[in-house]
Design an enzyme around this catalytic site. Structure first.
Site, PDB file in Angstrom:
ATOM      1  N   ASP A  11      49.159 -41.437  39.822  1.00  0.00           N
ATOM      2  CA  ASP A  11      50.530 -42.077  39.454  1.00  0.00           C
ATOM      3  C   ASP A  11      51.585 -40.683  39.459  1.00  0.00           C
ATOM      4  OD1 ASP A  11      48.634 -44.189  38.230  1.00  0.00           O
ATOM      5  OD2 ASP A  11      50.497 -45.074  38.553  1.00  0.00           O
ATOM      6  N   GLY A  14      51.366 -50.120  40.855  1.00  0.00           N
ATOM      7  CA  GLY A  14      50.799 -49.139  41.919  1.00  0.00           C
ATOM      8  C   GLY A  14      51.966 -47.946  42.206  1.00  0.00           C
ATOM      9  N   ALA A  15      51.892 -46.856  41.956  1.00  0.00           N
ATOM     10  CA  ALA A  15      52.866 -45.851  41.823  1.00  0.00           C
ATOM     11  C   ALA A  15      53.576 -46.224  43.427  1.00  0.00           C
ATOM     12  CB  ALA A  15      52.284 -44.630  41.850  1.00  0.00           C
TER      13      ALA A  15
END
Lengths: 340, 340
Positions: B234, B45-46
């Site tokens: 992202d 997860g960014a």
């Protein structure tokens, strides 16, 4: 090598639930065993389950201890009923059962003749299936050019038929004509027929195949990696094509990218008195989505949808390839009108 | 409960590769351990990997035996280099590393002050992430109505951030405001973040969630079961949104069905000097597609594509929800122009 074979009173088939890790042939000796194998998807694919159902009736006839034709007809009706309850969406199942039962009803001879007629009708249908698929391949191959990359969904190959396939028949025929075709196979969750069966078949034949997850279909199309899409069908109705879940998603993506979308299926899949809303979409066990074999991949108790099929409206279908030739959407619509 | 925490020289996080079957907390004590955990997607997860990278630098500073600021700066640079090589697509990783390194470079005090500054910058970023997500939730919740069913892809939830999430922040905030929202979660092959993480999070919060395979997205939309789509990001570039593979497929389907498609992400995800062609799409191991845990699901040696991300062109995006508010596509484009 055929996917299903009759060996005097035994029907032999490859258990498709364990491919490609295991090549396990199973033997069926009764209608009930055939029905279970269809339900559990040891055999799947509309044309294949049609022929399998015919063989289920053949097993009933072959092993029957009935002493009169009437008793045998009753046994056959009971078997037909069991088979009809296995899977609701593919029409070939019902078509095949009706064909064998209609043949049986016309027999005016003795008990032995009735038995023989049922068995030979089933065998004829198996042979016809292969011939039909060869024709589908030949007609469809005209649509493919040398160098094309074809995306296909699920498995509409040898393993979905008696032999040669429908969507994969087109690819095979083009390949046999010397066209260098490449295939992109969607893995086809939840049962992974693309990963397990299509990749297996094509690698076996030496046709280049690249496996992707279903959600990569948009990506590969946007990158210009797909020239055509060909899928099979479980039931073609007046206004759409019922096929493996995810077919509709691929069709929308193909349209968005201007990629031709073809359906390859025998006319036994046509059900032109029906419309989309008449098709029962089979809902299968949530376990197929929440588990991988015995491994759980989602929280316990999560709500799941698991429709096994979807319906692609005709507007997304550029042509239907059947054993009689290639029907453009327009030609198919004309056929539908004639059938009113 | 936060997904990642600093406990005086130890960074603690939930191993996301074994969820939801196991809730296993892992402890990291070095930059190398953090880098490995990011690479192996124990954290993903960014926003989360951004904060994790900051904590990686904090661990280096905290445990350093350097005797001069110069030596520590060299150690930090080396750590930054290691972290930068973990995953190429999400921009938050690079943003976070730059922010901590820039902070470190401004410190004109002694060694201890430098160490403290690095640690507190990382901690501040973790706190800010939660605050940012709360704001994203609050802004985005305005877009959701009582009774809406929202489809989401992958996991842009607590587990993709320090807490609260981005796409799921919007759903959570609407839920907290009393709107009865339902969620449809795509399982998100190959790593199944939707099935494993999103379903897990939402069930934990008591928000109704239904799990589908990725290829059912078209089907549920065609049945009118989806009112809105919200996904994370992202990296947001001038002309598109890089996000988990399959996002583009969902976006095309949403457009075809006239369903609003929203992206929820902090401005740290914005990379407005870049265009789609500048984004490196990470290609991950074929094993992620051909295997499920240790179980093989495709023929040995099959060719595979496994891009971890795709890019959705802006034309499919109705709005971007960030901590500053909701930017319609038009407003976002204006912002892009200003940044020339």
């Amino acid at each position: 090598m055929r996917t299903i074979e009759w060996r005097s009173g035994v029907v032999v088939t490859l258990d498709q639930t364990v491919l490609p890790v295991e090549e396990k042939w199973i033997e069926m000796r009764s209608c009930r065993e055939v029905a279970s194998a269809i339900k559990e998807m040891k055999m799947r694919g509309a044309p294949l389950i049609g022929v399998a159902a015919a063989y289920g009736l053949a097993l009933t006839a072959y092993h029957s201890k009935a002493e009169t034709e009437e008793d045998l007809m009753q046994e056959l009706e009971k078997c037909a009923e069991t088979l009809r309850k296995t899977r609701p969406t593919a029409v070939n199942l019902f078509w095949a059962i009706d064909r064998v039962m209609n043949k049986a009803r016309t027999i005016q001879g003795n008990l032995e003749e009735l038995k023989k007629a049922v068995v030979s009708e089933a065998q004829a249908m198996a042979d016809e299936d292969v011939e039909t698929n060869r024709r589908i391949g030949k007609h469809g191959a005209k649509l493919l050019s040398n160098g094309d990359t074809v995306l296909t969904h699920c498995n509409a190959g040898s393993l979905a038929t008696v032999d040669y396939g429908t969507a994969l028949a087109v690819i095979r025929a083009a390949w046999e004509e010397g066209k260098r075709i490449k295939v992109i196979a969607d893995e086809t969750r939840p049962k992974l027929q693309g990963a397990r069966l299509t990749a297996y078949e094509l690698m076996h034949d030496g046709i280049p195949v690249t496996l992707i997850t279903d959600n990569m279909a948009g990506y590969v199309m946007s990158k210009g990696l797909v020239d055509k899409v060909i899928v099979g069908a479980d039931r073609i109705v007046r206004d759409g094509v019922a096929n493996k879940i995810g077919t509709y998603t691929v069709a929308v993506l193909a349209k968005e990218h201007g990629i031709p979308f073809y359906v390859a299926a025998p006319t036994s899949t046509f059900d032109l008195s029906k419309r989309s809303e008449d098709v029962i979409i089979e809902e299968r066990s949530p376990d197929e989505v929440t588990h991988f074999g015995s491994v759980r991949i989602a929280p316990e108790g999560v709500k799941v949808m698991n429709p096994a099929f979807d319906i692609t409206p005709l507007k997304y279908v550029d042509a239907i390839i059947c054993e009689k030739g290639v029907l453009t959407r327009k030609e198919f619509l004309r056929l539908v009108k004639e059938k009113v």
